[in-house]
Design an enzyme around this catalytic site. Structure first.
Site, PDB file in Angstrom:
ATOM      1  N   THR A 278     -18.732  58.060  82.587  1.00 47.56           N
ATOM      2  CA  THR A 278     -20.083  58.109  83.141  1.00 47.56           C
ATOM      3  C   THR A 278     -21.122  58.538  82.114  1.00 47.56           C
ATOM      4  OG1 THR A 278     -19.825  60.405  83.880  1.00 47.56           O
ATOM      5  CG2 THR A 278     -19.158  58.671  85.423  1.00 47.56           C
TER       6      THR A 278
ATOM      7  N   TRP B 159     -19.244  51.960  79.552  1.00 51.95           N
ATOM      8  CA  TRP B 159     -20.544  51.667  78.970  1.00 51.95           C
ATOM      9  C   TRP B 159     -20.340  51.365  77.479  1.00 51.95           C
ATOM     10  CZ3 TRP B 159     -25.006  51.607  81.897  1.00 51.95           C
ATOM     11  CH2 TRP B 159     -24.930  52.195  83.164  1.00 51.95           C
TER      12      TRP B 159
ATOM     13  N   CYS C  67     -29.329  53.783  84.183  1.00 56.22           N
ATOM     14  CA  CYS C  67     -28.691  54.681  85.151  1.00 56.22           C
ATOM     15  C   CYS C  67     -29.643  55.776  85.607  1.00 56.22           C
ATOM     16  CB  CYS C  67     -27.452  55.294  84.502  1.00 56.22           C
ATOM     17  SG  CYS C  67     -26.710  56.632  85.456  1.00 56.22           S
TER      18      CYS C  67
ATOM     19  N   TYR D 144     -27.170  54.820  97.701  1.00 58.18           N
ATOM     20  CA  TYR D 144     -25.819  54.315  97.439  1.00 58.18           C
ATOM     21  C   TYR D 144     -24.999  54.289  98.728  1.00 58.18           C
ATOM     22  CZ  TYR D 144     -26.740  54.495  92.482  1.00 58.18           C
ATOM     23  OH  TYR D 144     -27.252  54.240  91.237  1.00 58.18           O
TER      24      TYR D 144
END
Length: 331
Positions: A134, A100, A67, A198
């Protein structure tokens, strides 16, 4: 109207929420707690959540190398020499809709937190936490609860609040005389480049994509010009602004050029930016945090809406990152 990313920062269902005509709009609503010296009110930034005290050994930085937002925390953590002060957990690059996970660790469990999914630390803090799970996230080891996932303030506070625990020769990532200009540069880098790729990749229409593409390349042209005559974004001094740009550049040719359709040029075809990116990659604290296998696995396997086959490209050649950059003379 933009669409809000309520998924996993940039997870499996990112593109699912894009409706025709919509622009990509990253959700920036994070857990606002901060870790400060003696849990004091910080000198910079908002205080919208709880304050936690700086305490060596108490916290674990959970940051997936795949990430880019987590990658910046890994770089700052290493540059400041905090390896023995704040431990690091590294989730695997691929995950499902839930969270995750620590599939690369023995038994699929983080050896310090004892959890399989990062989601468990979020739920320990807020049962059925409703937003994205996140990274990066800082977890309080004694309670197993997530403290914060507010990535811009995590790296800011690692510098300003953990100062007494930095290594003796740690770089000054926020030079006082440059901070005002730094903030302006970092804001443009974030909106137009870090988030700009993005905006291209998850555009909801041709018109949305065209707008995003033009904005991204206008910013990259500005950076190419800025870096032609200076070694770093702020001149001859390495700062957090460079950390924030680097994590996008490191992924550009490997992912964003093709996967996100940011394909006017490759990074390797822009002389100043390419030399700058290699210069940083070869600087201790940067290149060793980059794992191209994990980066490509995440984007090409997890983002199935953009890559239904989940085939991961074999290229580009990674050895080029260690070739001479010739930028020493710009200092």
């Amino acid at each position: 109207m933009g669409r809000r990313d309520h998924g996993y920062g940039w997870g499996v269902s990112d593109a699912t929420f894009v409706k025709p005509g919509q622009d990509y709009d990253r959700d920036m609503d994070y857990i606002p707690d901060r870790i400060t010296r003696d849990a004091r009110k910080p000198d910079h930034g908002p205080v919208e959540g709880d304050l936690w005290p700086v305490e060596p050994g108490r916290y674990r930085l959970v940051a997936a190398p795949a990430c880019p937002w987590a990658n910046r925390s890994l770089i700052v953590h290493r540059l400041l020499g905090l390896e023995d002060v704040i431990s690091v957990g590294r989730p695997a690059p691929t995950h499902d809709e839930r969270s995750w996970s620590f599939d690369n660790d023995p038994g699929g469990t983080d050896p310090v937190l004892g959890i399989h999914r990062l989601q468990e630390a979020y739920f320990a803090r807020v049962p059925d936490y409703p937003r994205g799970i996140t990274v990066p996230a800082i977890v309080d080891i004694p309670t197993g609860q997530v403290v914060t996932n507010d990535f811009p303030w995590i790296t800011h506070d690692l510098f300003f609040e953990w100062t007494e625990l930095h290594r003796a020769d740690a770089p000054d990532l926020w030079p006082e005389d440059l901070r005002e200009e730094m903030e302006e540069v970092m804001e443009r880098v974030f909106t137009e480049v870090n988030n700009g790729v993005y905006r291209c990749g998850f555009a909801g229409s041709q018109e949305s994509y065209d707008r995003a593409y033009d904005r991204l390349w206008a910013a990259l042209d500005w950076l190419e010009d800025r870096l032609t005559g200076r070694r770093y974004l702020m001149g001859d001094r390495l700062t957090e602004a460079d950390v924030r740009l680097f994590t996008t550049l490191a992924r550009f040719d490997a992912v964003y050029h093709g996967h996100f359709k940011c394909n006017r040029q490759k990074l390797s075809e822009m002389p100043a930016l390419w030399g700058y990116a290699r210069d940083l990659f070869q600087t201790p604290g940067f290149g060793e945090t980059i794992d191209f296998d994990q980066i490509q696995a995440h984007y090409y396997v997890v983002q199935r809406d953009l890559n239904p086959s989940q085939i991961v490209p074999k290229g580009p050649d990674r050895s080029v990152w260690t070739t001479p950059h010739g930028r020493e003379s710009l200092s």
